[in-house]
Enzyme design. Structure first.
Site, PDB file in Angstrom:
ATOM      1  NE  ARG A   1      -4.154  -1.814   1.859  1.00 57.66           N
ATOM      2  CZ  ARG A   1      -5.017  -2.260   2.749  1.00 57.66           C
ATOM      3  NH1 ARG A   1      -4.819  -2.027   4.036  1.00 57.66           N
ATOM      4  NH2 ARG A   1      -6.067  -2.928   2.375  1.00 57.66           N
TER       5      ARG A   1
ATOM      6  CE  LYS B   1     -19.728 -14.864   5.903  1.00 56.74           C
ATOM      7  NZ  LYS B   1     -20.315 -14.269   7.076  1.00 56.74           N
TER       8      LYS B   1
ATOM      9  N   GLY C   1      -9.014  -9.340  -0.754  1.00 51.87           N
ATOM     10  CA  GLY C   1      -7.757  -9.580  -0.050  1.00 51.87           C
ATOM     11  C   GLY C   1      -7.196 -10.971  -0.270  1.00 51.87           C
TER      12      GLY C   1
ATOM     13  N   GLY D   1     -12.542  -4.146   0.407  1.00 51.77           N
ATOM     14  CA  GLY D   1     -13.923  -3.718   0.637  1.00 51.77           C
ATOM     15  C   GLY D   1     -14.377  -2.680  -0.373  1.00 51.77           C
TER      16      GLY D   1
HETATM   17  P1  ADP Z   1     -11.572 -12.392  -0.828  1.00 51.93           P
HETATM   18  O1  ADP Z   1     -10.782 -11.902   0.361  1.00 51.93           O
HETATM   19  O2  ADP Z   1     -10.697 -12.675  -2.017  1.00 51.93           O
HETATM   20  O3  ADP Z   1     -12.728 -11.490  -1.154  1.00 51.93           O
HETATM   21  P2  ADP Z   1     -13.190 -14.129   0.812  1.00 51.93           P
HETATM   22  O4  ADP Z   1     -12.714 -13.444   2.040  1.00 51.93           O
HETATM   23  O5  ADP Z   1     -14.608 -13.949   0.403  1.00 51.93           O
HETATM   24  O6  ADP Z   1     -12.214 -13.811  -0.433  1.00 51.93           O
HETATM   25  O7  ADP Z   1     -13.025 -15.709   0.982  1.00 51.93           O
HETATM   26  C1  ADP Z   1     -11.788 -16.300   1.265  1.00 51.93           C
HETATM   27  C2  ADP Z   1     -11.947 -17.458   2.204  1.00 51.93           C
HETATM   28  O8  ADP Z   1     -12.884 -18.402   1.724  1.00 51.93           O
HETATM   29  C3  ADP Z   1     -10.636 -18.203   2.372  1.00 51.93           C
HETATM   30  O9  ADP Z   1     -10.220 -18.112   3.708  1.00 51.93           O
HETATM   31  C4  ADP Z   1     -10.977 -19.632   1.985  1.00 51.93           C
HETATM   32  O10 ADP Z   1     -10.364 -20.608   2.810  1.00 51.93           O
HETATM   33  C5  ADP Z   1     -12.477 -19.673   2.153  1.00 51.93           C
HETATM   34  N1  ADP Z   1     -13.075 -20.751   1.331  1.00 51.93           N
HETATM   35  C6  ADP Z   1     -12.977 -20.893   0.001  1.00 51.93           C
HETATM   36  N2  ADP Z   1     -13.599 -22.021  -0.400  1.00 51.93           N
HETATM   37  C7  ADP Z   1     -14.086 -22.614   0.698  1.00 51.93           C
HETATM   38  C8  ADP Z   1     -14.827 -23.823   0.948  1.00 51.93           C
HETATM   39  N3  ADP Z   1     -15.171 -24.645  -0.055  1.00 51.93           N
HETATM   40  N4  ADP Z   1     -15.164 -24.110   2.213  1.00 51.93           N
HETATM   41  C9  ADP Z   1     -14.811 -23.285   3.210  1.00 51.93           C
HETATM   42  N5  ADP Z   1     -14.123 -22.133   3.068  1.00 51.93           N
HETATM   43  C10 ADP Z   1     -13.766 -21.804   1.815  1.00 51.93           C
HETATM   44 MG    MG Z   2     -11.176 -12.069   2.506  1.00 51.14          MG
END
Ligand code: ADP
Ligand code: MG
Length: 396
Positions: free
Chosen positions: A36, A197, A350, A373
């Protein structure tokens, strides 16, 4: 862009009050990732080369009042080494008479980093008096903190009520790359959405669905979509409360004849552990004691083909529990396919950004968003307060 940028201002001798996002991860007072800080350097160089006095505002962490652990002092030291040859000073506060004196004494073409704005609760309250106190420190406000632009705080939005407000180069690039993809993408346009989620990303899914040629779903959220279609997911992580949202989105996709792709096979393990026994299962034959932790090889092949054939790809959210090696293949495969795309590739979020960096593929992407975010809210189609507060470019 319809907002003014640093390029629209004559900077010689002018005090540039610059909001940056120096909210870096610290471990025992040491910076573990300075991405950053580096991302703000082009804007700072631009201002310095054009004769400005640069006054920097940032937040760090979530302090409750003053706290040594959340001081920007380690950032000051790193900034000094990144801006070698430039005089960089530090102030122990972000407002008040002593800071005003430090600003008055600041020579042209040098930098003054102010202490953490979140030492004051008025920052997050977007308090008008606090914003005015900040505004006294500059002649023109520059917002380069894309990562904080989804917050209406005093140093991101409030201060813009009292000064001309322009985008920094990083802010400009983030907005122009993301809005180009949303508004006028080169097609085929594919979005890959994964992560933990559905409920975190429902707004993104809804906003992207009518814009893309295909929406590829993976990660934990795919489980909820599969369950919404009636599959038995065993012990997989899913969100019962989001089943209706998932069903609604599947219906909408069908009505619009949009392509919403779900995994046809999954890597299923006996437990959420790197040493747990695991196997590939079709989506309709997950054993009752199994947990789906990654997309399977057939899904990988299908998703890779769609990604490679695209001219614009947006990716947010890993395809599996990529932190554990046996379940990282799907995520790595998406990163690899994106690296081969002849077109625009954008990574936000992230964990997805961390996965791309882990795979050593960051330099093959068109754009890696610095705002988790903020980029999510942008992709949801929301107006970011930090962007809305910038001065409109005069219509010619
Ligand atoms: P980002 O930060 O890229 O937006 P998220 O925070 O939404 O992504 O999601 C990342 C998390 O989702 C990771 O910690 C990963 O382990 C979890 N994850 C991905 N697939 C699964 C799964 N099938 N079951 C449980 N957790 C999962
Ligand atoms: Mg995340």
């Amino acid at each position: 862009m319809d907002k003014m940028t640093v390029r629209d201002v004559e900077w010689q001798g002018v005090r540039a009050l610059v909001r940056v996002d120096f909210n870096v991860p610290l471990l025992d007072g040491r910076i573990t990732d300075d991405t950053r800080i580096r991302a703000a350097i082009p804007t700072l160089r631009y201002l310095l080369e054009h004769g400005a006095k640069v006054i920097l505002l940032s937040h760090l962490g979530r302090p409750q009042g003053r706290s040594a652990a959340d001081s920007l002092r380690p950032v000051f030291e790193r900034l000094q080494s990144l801006l070698r040859g430039v005089e960089v000073r530090f102030a122990d506060d972000c407002m008040g008479p002593e800071v005003e004196r430090a600003v008055a004494e600041l020579p042209e073409c040098s930098v003054l980093l102010l202490e953490n704005v979140r030492f004051y609760p008025q920052e997050e309250q977007n308090d008008a008096q606090f914003a005015q106190a900040l505004a006294r420190l500059g002649d023109v406000f520059v917002n380069d903190a894309f990562g904080a632009a989804h917050r209406a705080h005093a140093s991101t939005a409030g201060v813009a009520r009292y000064l001309k407000a322009v985008a920094g180069l990083l802010m400009e690039r983030e907005i122009s790359v993301l809005s180009q993809a949303l508004e006028a993408p080169e097609r085929p346009f594919v979005a890959v959405i994964g992560g933990a989620k559905v409920s975190d990303k429902i707004g993104v899914l809804e906003n992207l669905l009518p814009r893309v040629d295909a929406l590829l779903i993976g990660g934990g959220m795919a489980n909820t979509f599969l369950a919404a279609q009636g599959y038995d997911l065993g012990q997989s992580r899913l969100e019962p409360a989001a089943l209706d949202l998932a069903r609604g989105l599947l219906d909408r996709a069908r009505q619009m004849r949009a392509q919403l792709l779900l995994p046809e096979d999954l890597v299923v393990a006996a437990a959420l552990a790197a040493d747990a026994p695991h196997q590939v299962c079709a989506a309709d034959s997950i054993p009752p004691e199994g947990m789906a932790l990654d997309i399977g090889p057939r899904t990988v092949a299908r998703y890779q083909e769609r990604i490679r054939g695209a001219r614009t790809v947006i990716w947010n959210g890993p395809m599996g529990v990529f932190e554990l090696a046996p379940f990282a293949a799907g995520t790595r495969a998406v990163a690899q396919a994106m690296a081969e795309v002849h077109g625009v590739t954008i990574v936000g979020g992230g964990d997805s950004v961390a996965a791309v960096e882990q795979a050593g593929l960051a330099r093959h992407m068109t754009h890696i968003s610095t705002g988790g975010g903020a980029s999510l809210e942008f992709l949801e189609g929301k107006t970011l307060p930090g962007v809305a507060a910038l001065t409109d470019r005069p219509v010619r």
